[in-house]
Design a protein around this motif. Structure first.
Motif, PDB file in Angstrom:
ATOM      1  N   ALA A  96     -11.128   6.079  -0.506  1.00 12.64           N
ATOM      2  CA  ALA A  96     -11.253   4.657  -0.208  1.00 12.64           C
ATOM      3  C   ALA A  96     -10.209   3.889  -0.997  1.00 12.64           C
ATOM      4  N   GLU A  97      -9.760   2.798  -0.416  1.00  9.25           N
ATOM      5  CA  GLU A  97      -8.841   1.888  -1.082  1.00  9.25           C
ATOM      6  C   GLU A  97      -9.294   0.475  -0.755  1.00  9.25           C
ATOM      7  N   MET A 119       0.848  -1.197   0.000  1.00  9.57           N
ATOM      8  CA  MET A 119       0.000   0.000   0.000  1.00  9.57           C
ATOM      9  C   MET A 119       0.884   1.248   0.000  1.00  9.57           C
ATOM     10  N   ASN A 120       0.491   2.245  -0.787  1.00  8.33           N
ATOM     11  CA  ASN A 120       1.220   3.516  -0.827  1.00  8.33           C
ATOM     12  C   ASN A 120       0.766   4.379   0.343  1.00  8.33           C
ATOM     13  N   SER A 146      -9.245   2.781   8.076  1.00  5.22           N
ATOM     14  CA  SER A 146     -10.124   1.924   8.869  1.00  5.22           C
ATOM     15  C   SER A 146     -10.989   1.116   7.913  1.00  5.22           C
ATOM     16  N   LYS A 147     -11.563   0.045   8.403  1.00  7.41           N
ATOM     17  CA  LYS A 147     -12.451  -0.747   7.559  1.00  7.41           C
ATOM     18  C   LYS A 147     -13.728   0.046   7.281  1.00  7.41           C
ATOM     19  N   SER A 148     -14.169   0.012   6.044  1.00  3.99           N
ATOM     20  CA  SER A 148     -15.357   0.770   5.648  1.00  3.99           C
ATOM     21  C   SER A 148     -16.550   0.357   6.494  1.00  3.99           C
ATOM     22  N   GLY A 149     -17.280   1.356   6.946  1.00  2.00           N
ATOM     23  CA  GLY A 149     -18.488   1.107   7.709  1.00  2.00           C
ATOM     24  C   GLY A 149     -18.271   0.922   9.191  1.00  2.00           C
ATOM     25  N   VAL A 150     -17.002   0.821   9.618  1.00  2.00           N
ATOM     26  CA  VAL A 150     -16.717   0.632  11.045  1.00  2.00           C
ATOM     27  C   VAL A 150     -16.942   1.944  11.787  1.00  2.00           C
ATOM     28  N   ALA A 168      -7.799   8.494   4.996  1.00  2.00           N
ATOM     29  CA  ALA A 168      -7.724   9.955   5.114  1.00  2.00           C
ATOM     30  C   ALA A 168      -6.256  10.339   5.167  1.00  2.00           C
ATOM     31  N   LYS A 169      -5.906  11.369   4.419  1.00  2.00           N
ATOM     32  CA  LYS A 169      -4.523  11.842   4.388  1.00  2.00           C
ATOM     33  C   LYS A 169      -4.485  13.324   4.741  1.00  2.00           C
ATOM     34  N   PHE A 170      -3.580  13.694   5.629  1.00  2.00           N
ATOM     35  CA  PHE A 170      -3.419  15.102   5.996  1.00  2.00           C
ATOM     36  C   PHE A 170      -2.085  15.280   6.710  1.00  2.00           C
ATOM     37  N   SER A 171      -1.704  16.516   6.924  1.00  2.00           N
ATOM     38  CA  SER A 171      -0.484  16.828   7.667  1.00  2.00           C
ATOM     39  C   SER A 171      -0.831  17.647   8.900  1.00  2.00           C
TER      40      SER A 171
END
Length: 587
Positions: free
Chosen positions: A422-423, A1-2, A447-451, A429-432
């Motif tokens: 989503a992947e 995963m990137n 996180s797992k979708s829907g969790v 989510a990506k941020f600084s």
């Protein structure tokens, strides 16, 4: 995963922030305008240097032990040891002209040549000066020459070896200064030495020590530091040895202030125009020289402070020997005008001939750095764990924060735009997070979708987010329904900039840089973790925060958990259980 958050590496941003901080400190340190002000500043400066360089014990008996003496043409070379601390001996060679004397004495300090006093380029000064009527003491720097970890094996004394002294409140710089000041005691104890005419010289790391000894010991009446003077600002993000590091140094002075402490005693600085180390560029040296010259000007002794920029590479070359000899003849023997003089040919000894213990059977009191640190660390650890030593948790937290020098201020300054997506079956989510002004920490949350569970795990690793993501414990946390937050602490992952591993020690240059600035790497990483923990409570509505960490980041994670109630638990793998090192290897 990137796991990348940024389109471009931000290591330069972090590096530039350190350089800018160093510049800010440098600008704040300016020469005084009156001699009275300087004398007040001088006393404060000496006190601060000694407070940050480690312990300077009360002088003990030198207990000089003489070994073999070798007669040369016109002088002799004697192998000896002396005590600089009780039960702690320094190996040295003493060059003595034939005749009764008294002669001026010169302390000769070697640079980063692992053979120490035995290296031919180091011997050269002893032979040359003895032929010209000087008594010369050439010592092995702590951890070099005959004072390395394994007798008979020459080694580099910096990086993790010299850094181990921090665990017991010492510095390699301070240990060497004390050894060398005791060397001056030795020279002055000899009836054939003129105790009022003492000089010091050395190149590279030895030139650095020449500067420190000359400025902290007023008995030094003339000095010649070679290929070693620059600016403290230029040390920050550079690759210099830990023996040249004064923790917190830039917070209270620049290098001109140290040079100024030598005033009004004569000092000649020699730098090489072809030096490849930016710290020792002539341009950096002249910055310090110009400011220090203001101090000599206050004394009315500007003729005693000079420099030469010589078109050579890093080293102590014959052209430099000529300059040094002329300077010492002028100021220690009242001969000539201090200009370069011709040097005569001389014999040299083999490295084995210079050894105090040619059979490599050195006594226990000729200690290596690890040999010195270990029993003291064991004693300190035992004192901390003593049944009678009650622990006040609040006091210990305050002490920890002070030791780490955790930066003050809010947990974080700002957050970049949060990019969500989503992947596969994962929400990302990506941020600084800007922890301090100009210090970005890239964050990748998944996180797992829907969790809907808001239990969150922050994962950190010395090698950055990719290494943290590959930790099975992180994968397990994600599979259990927890949100995983991968964060690059400053100087790691996407903010990594320190690409010069010194003797396989990662983060060596960055760790040295922040120590000059009154910080520590673990303290900065602790600040980063606290900032990320606070941020994800705001951005991700995290109810509880756990940390999974590895190696050095584990120390930061543990420290953060002690200093903040926001962190529920910490898993730290590969973290030393103690600062007591039971082996003779860096760990």
């Amino acid at each position: 995963m990137n796991t990348n958050v940024l389109m471009e590496n931000a290591g330069g941003v972090v590096k530039d922030s350190l350089i800018l901080e160093a510049k800010r400190f440098g600008v704040s340190h300016q020469p005084p305008l009156t001699l009275d002000d300087w004398k007040k500043q001088r006393a404060e400066l000496v006190s601060l240097i000694k407070a940050n360089a480690g312990a300077f014990p009360v002088a003990c008996d030198l207990d000089i032990k003489y070994y073999e003496s070798i007669q040369m043409s016109g002088y002799s070379v004697t192998k000896l040891t002396y005590q600089s601390r009780p039960g702690f001996r320094v190996t040295a060679n003493l060059y003595v002209p034939d005749g009764p004397g008294p002669y001026p004495g010169v302390l000769n300090l070697h640079g980063h040549w692992a053979q120490g006093k035995c290296a031919e380029r180091v011997q050269n000064r002893g032979h040359l000066l003895a032929l010209n009527g000087f008594v010369v003491l050439t010592v092995d720097a702590f951890g070099a020459g005959e004072r390395g970890t394994i007798p008979g094996e020459f080694e580099y004394h910096g990086a993790g070896i010299g850094g181990s002294l921090f665990a017991i409140g010492e510095t390699l710089l301070g240990m060497q200064v004390n050894d060398n000041m005791r060397g001056i005691d030795l020279l002055q104890s000899l009836d054939y030495v003129d105790a009022d005419r003492i000089g010091v010289t050395g190149a590279s790391g030895g030139g650095n020590q020449t500067m420190w000894v000359s400025t902290l010991d007023e008995r030094v009446k003339a000095s010649v530091p070679v290929v070693s003077v620059g600016t403290f600002e230029s040390y920050v993000t550079g690759s210099n040895c830990i023996c040249e590091l004064l923790p917190n140094g830039l917070t209270f002075t620049e290098e001109w202030g140290i040079l100024g402490l030598a005033a009004p005693n004569p000092m000649l600085i020699l730098n090489a125009m072809q030096d490849i180390n930016p710290t020792f560029y002539v341009s950096e040296m002249t910055r310090s020289f110009n400011s220090a010259r203001e101090i000599y000007k206050l004394y009315g002794e500007m003729d005693k402070f000079s420099y030469q920029a010589i078109n050579l590479t890093h080293g102590y070359w014959p052209d430099m020997l000529q300059c040094m000899l002329g300077w010492f003849l002028r100021w220690l023997k009242d001969e000539g005008e201090g200009r370069p003089v011709e040097i005569q040919a001389h014999e040299s000894l083999s490295e084995s001939q210079c050894l105090c213990f040619p059979d490599n059977r050195r006594p226990a009191d000729v200690s290596s750095i690890f040999g010195f640190v270990r029993p003291r660390a064991q004693r300190l650890a035992a004192e901390h764990l003593s049944p009678g030593n009650s622990i006040d948790a609040a006091q210990k937290r305050a002490e920890l924060k002070g030791i780490l020098n955790v930066p003050a201020g809010p947990d974080y300054v700002s957050i970049s735009r949060v990019r969500e997506g989503a992947e596969g079956n994962l929400s990302i989510a990506k941020f600084s997070v800007e922890i301090e002004q100009g210090i970005p920490v890239p964050v990748f949350a998944l996180s797992k979708s829907g969790v809907k569970e808001k239990e969150t795990v922050i994962a950190v690793h010395p090698d950055g987010k990719d290494a943290a993501w590959n930790d099975p414990r992180v994968q397990s946390a994600l599979d259990s329904g927890k949100t995983v937050v991968l964060a690059d602490l400053r100087g790691t992952g996407e903010t990594h900039w320190d690409n010069i591993p010194i003797h396989d020690q990662p983060h060596h240059c960055s760790a040295r840089a922040v120590l000059w600035l009154g910080r520590t790497t673990i303290g900065d990483w602790t600040k980063d973790i606290l900032g990320v923990a606070s941020c994800i409570k705001d951005v991700l509505s995290a109810k509880s925060v756990e940390i999974i960490s590895c190696g050095e980041t584990g120390l930061a994670a543990l420290s953060a958990s002690v200093l903040s109630e926001k962190i529920k638990s910490v898993y730290a793998a590969g973290v030393p259980g103690s600062y007591v090192n039971d082996s003779d290897k860096v760990r």
